[in-house]
Motif scaffolding. Sequence first.
Motif, PDB file in Angstrom:
ATOM      1  N   ILE A 125       8.692   3.678  15.777  1.00  0.00           N
ATOM      2  CA  ILE A 125       8.036   4.659  14.920  1.00  0.00           C
ATOM      3  C   ILE A 125       8.727   6.014  15.031  1.00  0.00           C
ATOM      4  O   ILE A 125       8.982   6.690  14.029  1.00  0.00           O
ATOM      5  CB  ILE A 125       6.532   4.767  15.286  1.00  0.00           C
ATOM      6  N   GLY A 126       9.082   6.379  16.270  1.00  0.00           N
ATOM      7  CA  GLY A 126       9.790   7.639  16.473  1.00  0.00           C
ATOM      8  C   GLY A 126      11.084   7.670  15.660  1.00  0.00           C
ATOM      9  O   GLY A 126      11.393   8.650  14.967  1.00  0.00           O
ATOM     10  N   PHE A 127      11.791   6.564  15.706  1.00  0.00           N
ATOM     11  CA  PHE A 127      13.048   6.452  14.985  1.00  0.00           C
ATOM     12  C   PHE A 127      12.814   6.594  13.477  1.00  0.00           C
ATOM     13  O   PHE A 127      13.517   7.324  12.786  1.00  0.00           O
ATOM     14  CB  PHE A 127      13.672   5.092  15.311  1.00  0.00           C
ATOM     15  N   LEU A 128      11.752   5.923  13.000  1.00  0.00           N
ATOM     16  CA  LEU A 128      11.401   6.010  11.583  1.00  0.00           C
ATOM     17  C   LEU A 128      11.173   7.455  11.166  1.00  0.00           C
ATOM     18  O   LEU A 128      11.631   7.903  10.126  1.00  0.00           O
ATOM     19  CB  LEU A 128      10.093   5.242  11.334  1.00  0.00           C
ATOM     20  N   PHE A 129      10.446   8.169  12.007  1.00  0.00           N
ATOM     21  CA  PHE A 129      10.136   9.566  11.693  1.00  0.00           C
ATOM     22  C   PHE A 129      11.406  10.373  11.497  1.00  0.00           C
ATOM     23  O   PHE A 129      11.553  11.096  10.525  1.00  0.00           O
ATOM     24  CB  PHE A 129       9.280  10.177  12.821  1.00  0.00           C
ATOM     25  N   ILE A 130      12.331  10.208  12.434  1.00  0.00           N
ATOM     26  CA  ILE A 130      13.561  10.987  12.353  1.00  0.00           C
ATOM     27  C   ILE A 130      14.322  10.632  11.076  1.00  0.00           C
ATOM     28  O   ILE A 130      14.712  11.500  10.299  1.00  0.00           O
ATOM     29  CB  ILE A 130      14.426  10.730  13.600  1.00  0.00           C
ATOM     30  N   VAL A 131      14.482   9.324  10.857  1.00  0.00           N
ATOM     31  CA  VAL A 131      15.258   8.883   9.696  1.00  0.00           C
ATOM     32  C   VAL A 131      14.605   9.347   8.407  1.00  0.00           C
ATOM     33  O   VAL A 131      15.250   9.971   7.551  1.00  0.00           O
ATOM     34  CB  VAL A 131      15.406   7.350   9.700  1.00  0.00           C
ATOM     35  N   GLN A 132      13.294   9.089   8.284  1.00  0.00           N
ATOM     36  CA  GLN A 132      12.622   9.435   7.041  1.00  0.00           C
ATOM     37  C   GLN A 132      12.575  10.953   6.826  1.00  0.00           C
ATOM     38  O   GLN A 132      12.760  11.449   5.724  1.00  0.00           O
ATOM     39  CB  GLN A 132      11.202   8.873   7.006  1.00  0.00           C
ATOM     40  N   ALA A 133      12.339  11.655   7.904  1.00  0.00           N
ATOM     41  CA  ALA A 133      12.236  13.105   7.771  1.00  0.00           C
ATOM     42  C   ALA A 133      13.548  13.678   7.246  1.00  0.00           C
ATOM     43  O   ALA A 133      13.563  14.591   6.432  1.00  0.00           O
ATOM     44  CB  ALA A 133      11.881  13.721   9.124  1.00  0.00           C
ATOM     45  N   ILE A 134      14.645  13.101   7.714  1.00  0.00           N
ATOM     46  CA  ILE A 134      15.929  13.644   7.300  1.00  0.00           C
ATOM     47  C   ILE A 134      16.380  13.109   5.949  1.00  0.00           C
ATOM     48  O   ILE A 134      16.871  13.843   5.103  1.00  0.00           O
ATOM     49  CB  ILE A 134      16.990  13.351   8.388  1.00  0.00           C
ATOM     50  N   PHE A 135      16.193  11.825   5.743  1.00  0.00           N
ATOM     51  CA  PHE A 135      16.828  11.215   4.579  1.00  0.00           C
ATOM     52  C   PHE A 135      15.910  11.016   3.376  1.00  0.00           C
ATOM     53  O   PHE A 135      16.354  10.654   2.311  1.00  0.00           O
ATOM     54  CB  PHE A 135      17.476   9.880   4.957  1.00  0.00           C
ATOM     55  N   VAL A 165       0.830  -1.205   0.000  1.00  0.00           N
ATOM     56  CA  VAL A 165       0.000   0.000   0.000  1.00  0.00           C
ATOM     57  C   VAL A 165       0.873   1.267   0.000  1.00  0.00           C
ATOM     58  O   VAL A 165       1.890   1.340   0.686  1.00  0.00           O
ATOM     59  CB  VAL A 165      -0.992  -0.017   1.192  1.00  0.00           C
ATOM     60  N   GLN A 166       0.472   2.226  -0.846  1.00  0.00           N
ATOM     61  CA  GLN A 166       1.284   3.446  -0.995  1.00  0.00           C
ATOM     62  C   GLN A 166       0.560   4.697  -0.524  1.00  0.00           C
ATOM     63  O   GLN A 166       1.140   5.762  -0.451  1.00  0.00           O
ATOM     64  CB  GLN A 166       1.675   3.635  -2.473  1.00  0.00           C
ATOM     65  N   GLU A 167      -0.727   4.553  -0.288  1.00  0.00           N
ATOM     66  CA  GLU A 167      -1.535   5.718   0.041  1.00  0.00           C
ATOM     67  C   GLU A 167      -1.842   5.784   1.528  1.00  0.00           C
ATOM     68  O   GLU A 167      -2.290   4.790   2.120  1.00  0.00           O
ATOM     69  CB  GLU A 167      -2.876   5.633  -0.720  1.00  0.00           C
ATOM     70  N   ILE A 168      -1.621   6.930   2.107  1.00  0.00           N
ATOM     71  CA  ILE A 168      -1.881   7.051   3.540  1.00  0.00           C
ATOM     72  C   ILE A 168      -3.329   6.774   3.880  1.00  0.00           C
ATOM     73  O   ILE A 168      -3.631   6.045   4.820  1.00  0.00           O
ATOM     74  CB  ILE A 168      -1.483   8.453   4.041  1.00  0.00           C
ATOM     75  N   THR A 169      -4.251   7.307   3.077  1.00  0.00           N
ATOM     76  CA  THR A 169      -5.671   7.099   3.391  1.00  0.00           C
ATOM     77  C   THR A 169      -6.019   5.620   3.394  1.00  0.00           C
ATOM     78  O   THR A 169      -6.705   5.126   4.289  1.00  0.00           O
ATOM     79  CB  THR A 169      -6.575   7.826   2.372  1.00  0.00           C
ATOM     80  N   LEU A 226       7.896  17.608   3.601  1.00  0.00           N
ATOM     81  CA  LEU A 226       6.549  17.095   3.796  1.00  0.00           C
ATOM     82  C   LEU A 226       6.473  15.653   3.313  1.00  0.00           C
ATOM     83  O   LEU A 226       5.897  14.782   3.971  1.00  0.00           O
ATOM     84  CB  LEU A 226       5.553  17.973   3.008  1.00  0.00           C
ATOM     85  N   ASP A 227       7.135  15.372   2.189  1.00  0.00           N
ATOM     86  CA  ASP A 227       7.107  14.012   1.640  1.00  0.00           C
ATOM     87  C   ASP A 227       7.703  13.022   2.637  1.00  0.00           C
ATOM     88  O   ASP A 227       7.224  11.915   2.808  1.00  0.00           O
ATOM     89  CB  ASP A 227       7.921  13.944   0.344  1.00  0.00           C
ATOM     90  N   GLY A 228       8.786  13.460   3.256  1.00  0.00           N
ATOM     91  CA  GLY A 228       9.449  12.607   4.241  1.00  0.00           C
ATOM     92  C   GLY A 228       8.524  12.276   5.392  1.00  0.00           C
ATOM     93  O   GLY A 228       8.348  11.130   5.776  1.00  0.00           O
ATOM     94  N   ILE A 229       7.867  13.315   5.908  1.00  0.00           N
ATOM     95  CA  ILE A 229       6.947  13.112   7.027  1.00  0.00           C
ATOM     96  C   ILE A 229       5.820  12.186   6.609  1.00  0.00           C
ATOM     97  O   ILE A 229       5.471  11.231   7.306  1.00  0.00           O
ATOM     98  CB  ILE A 229       6.339  14.464   7.471  1.00  0.00           C
ATOM     99  N   LEU A 230       5.263  12.452   5.419  1.00  0.00           N
ATOM    100  CA  LEU A 230       4.146  11.619   4.957  1.00  0.00           C
ATOM    101  C   LEU A 230       4.578  10.167   4.794  1.00  0.00           C
ATOM    102  O   LEU A 230       3.853   9.249   5.159  1.00  0.00           O
ATOM    103  CB  LEU A 230       3.601  12.164   3.630  1.00  0.00           C
ATOM    104  N   PHE A 231       5.781   9.974   4.282  1.00  0.00           N
ATOM    105  CA  PHE A 231       6.254   8.613   4.086  1.00  0.00           C
ATOM    106  C   PHE A 231       6.424   7.905   5.439  1.00  0.00           C
ATOM    107  O   PHE A 231       6.076   6.743   5.598  1.00  0.00           O
ATOM    108  CB  PHE A 231       7.582   8.608   3.319  1.00  0.00           C
ATOM    109  N   ALA A 232       6.909   8.675   6.402  1.00  0.00           N
ATOM    110  CA  ALA A 232       7.069   8.118   7.737  1.00  0.00           C
ATOM    111  C   ALA A 232       5.711   7.727   8.318  1.00  0.00           C
ATOM    112  O   ALA A 232       5.554   6.663   8.923  1.00  0.00           O
ATOM    113  CB  ALA A 232       7.771   9.115   8.655  1.00  0.00           C
ATOM    114  N   VAL A 233       4.702   8.594   8.083  1.00  0.00           N
ATOM    115  CA  VAL A 233       3.352   8.271   8.557  1.00  0.00           C
ATOM    116  C   VAL A 233       2.877   6.974   7.918  1.00  0.00           C
ATOM    117  O   VAL A 233       2.353   6.079   8.590  1.00  0.00           O
ATOM    118  CB  VAL A 233       2.367   9.421   8.227  1.00  0.00           C
ATOM    119  N   LEU A 234       3.111   6.848   6.611  1.00  0.00           N
ATOM    120  CA  LEU A 234       2.684   5.641   5.894  1.00  0.00           C
ATOM    121  C   LEU A 234       3.344   4.399   6.490  1.00  0.00           C
ATOM    122  O   LEU A 234       2.677   3.398   6.781  1.00  0.00           O
ATOM    123  CB  LEU A 234       3.051   5.793   4.409  1.00  0.00           C
ATOM    124  N   LEU A 235       4.652   4.498   6.698  1.00  0.00           N
ATOM    125  CA  LEU A 235       5.371   3.357   7.265  1.00  0.00           C
ATOM    126  C   LEU A 235       4.824   2.991   8.644  1.00  0.00           C
ATOM    127  O   LEU A 235       4.634   1.821   8.962  1.00  0.00           O
ATOM    128  CB  LEU A 235       6.863   3.677   7.384  1.00  0.00           C
TER     129      LEU A 235
END
Lengths: 263, 572
Positions: free
Chosen positions: A74-84, A36-40, A107-116
């Motif tokens: 999840i917290g770790f994911l957020f940091i990693v995705q947001a930065i990288f 799945v690729q969509e947050i919704t 924003l893309d990074g944050i959204l991707f982290a949310v998806l993960l």
Amino acid sequence: MSSLIAYYPGKTIFHRLDPRAKIIFMLLVSTAIFTVQEITIALIVLVIMILFWIIARLPVRVLWGFMKVLLPIIGFLFIVQAIFYPGTTPLIKPLIPIGKGYGQITLDGILFAVLLALRLMAMIIMLPLVSFTTPVQNFALGMVKMGLPYKLAYTMTTALNLVPILQMETGVIVDAQRLRAMQSFEKGKLGDKLRAYPALVTPLVIGSMRRAQLMAVAMDSRAFGASKSRTYLEDIQLHPWDWVFIILTVAFSVVTVLGSYLL
Amino acid sequence: MNDVSYRYPRSKRWVVTHLSLKIKQGEFVALMGENGSGKSTLCQMMNGIIPNSVGGRLVGQVLIHGLDTKETGISVLATKVGIVLEDPETQLFTTSVKSEVAFGPENLSLPPEEIEERVRWALEVVRLAGYEDRLPTSLSGGQKQRLAIAANIAMRPDILVLDEATSQLDPVGVEEVLSVVRELNQKYGITILMATDASEMVARLMDRVVVLDQGQLEADGTPGQIFADTGLFKKLMIRSPQVSQLATRLKNEGHALPAFPVTVPEASKGLQILLKGTSPVLHVEQTKLAANTSQAPAIQVEHLNYIYQPLNVHAVKDVSFEIQQGEFVALIGQNGSGKTTVLKNLLGLLRPTDGKVIVAGQDTHTTAVAEMARHVGFVLQNPDQQLFAETVEEEVAYGPKNLKLEKGLIEQRVADALKLVGLEDKRQEFPPALSKGDRAKVVIASALALDPSIIVLDEPTTGQDYRGCHQIMQIAQSLHKQGCTVVFVTHHMALVAEYAQRVIVLCGGKLLLDDVTEGVFARPEVVRQAYIIPPQITELGQALPVGLGLPRNPLTVQTMSAAILSRFNHKK
């Protein structure tokens, strides 16, 4: 943390589903979650999983336990995705520009982290949803009916069955060694912890080998593997409702997977 | 069995040599012998697991109803011979009582209706009807063993082999299993072969006793014949019933009972005849031990409550007691009475939900477990759950090394500890390869190497034979003589009577009794609430008429025989 493998007896719709339907559910839904690729959509999947959890009357406290374990990940994911994450919509300018597109919180990074995070949560709910509501031997039965050889299916499920026993055993061993002044499991550096391992693993392995030998005696004395065409007391049959469930699962998974690509 | 010899694969030693044995249908046979005498091997030969699954070399023939086990498939033999093992966990593999029992018949490809019927029957026989949907792991020890029996009899065997099947159970569990086994024998005519050490039980129930020694048949006869043979018991270190031990002692002094007793009623009758015409001697009360109250107590438990989360199980309810430095205390009670929870609180493995536990001056609430380990030595029930080193020496040095003591001191501690348990000459051996008794001693030495002032033993004698039990308890006794406080948990009442000075009885998480040992067993009606049965010799004292003037609550065979013999000396 509670174990992922345990059986919570119950009589809900979910408990009564045919193990085959649940195995199909597990396989297809995990594929869907992975693709799945969509947050919704991911959110919808997660909500459905939570709904199922409630329908199956599984303890909410256990769910909380899982979430607590997930939170740091999840917290770790957020940091990693947001930065990288190589995004294009910067929210905050990079403090230290690492390279093109990296190092800035997008924003893309944050959204991707949310998806993960959503995927991870859906997954961690879906697996116990099945394992908590299905007695292990019914799993074996389901696998046999789906074409796996009995001995193989049985070996797999016995291994699952042993997990809680081994966990208990590990607890006893850890306590015993702590009482011999082993400190490294309360505090201690990684090196100390590694050095402490033989004292835990050795008794566990030797004990498991002894147990396995005795289990073989007990199983032989009950004619395990006597004939290929073994009968089953609680034979399973696919009821109309199981078919409905399977069709819904298939449809749901297809929509989820395709939806992610078409949208 | 005809002239059977057997050795395990990759082993040169014959565990069973030239053994011939015939058991008739419907017999109830006890199999006795020291650990390592070949009992388990013999049990596993009965259903062909040896040699068919295990391998190894079997010379001679084992015939079950005329079928040679070497030539008969295990699945066929499984319908002739069932086997129940010592550890319940190893023989239950499914997730409901019903499916556990159905497992065997399913493997035999029986039609579902037939399986259904057999499951119903088997569960009814073992009195587990109504438990069909329960998780096997949620059952008590006695229930688990009864379930294992049901799972075996559902195969409709003619023979049921029980290999130490009651030795891990508490007294209630033992009774549950025995009554089922007896019914199987009497009502259904199933032949029973039961490997066991519990001689009082053997005397009460069995028709025949077979004694093994080093893989050979040493003796074979009725309990009366076997237990009267003193030479046998000296040589093999098997325990005979206490009343038999008493009779033997009396006989050696020239006062034989009219008939050799193996049970309490027999002994009681015999003694009354023997003592006719002698007059009671004033029985001197034993002096009670003056507890050393000048120091702070070694263990202080105040209003201890413990609730297990998340299930909210109130395991210990408002328990208070004090143990002075240098006491020798037994903590007894049925499984589930809260003993283990209390122990874990003493050791700091659990922290009281409410109340206070102070051990060796340390409040367990604020002390790390590793710190507690300096003061309290702990001996685990199953030695195999902590042995890991390559040599005995290293194993014992593990604790002191964790405390980062200096090298010379560690060596000193290890040497002292090994000397105390008598393993000096086994320093270089591989712990898992030692005998069960020696493995337990290694564990005790490991605890001693931390130089604790208190030692806690959790069912240290489970699975040990008579020799092992007494060696372990004697080590505890010598520690006690050195001023160590000893607390032990056990189901073995004869050991409690012989070694403990004081007994704490727990029942349903509450303190039921706390008294000197004699005081506890003097109240059989109270201890029975905790499902504790006093030792046989104490029961004998209580069964005798008061007018006879013998001790009412003798704790050991020695006390009783001394009292009886003094009567004869007095007469002279």
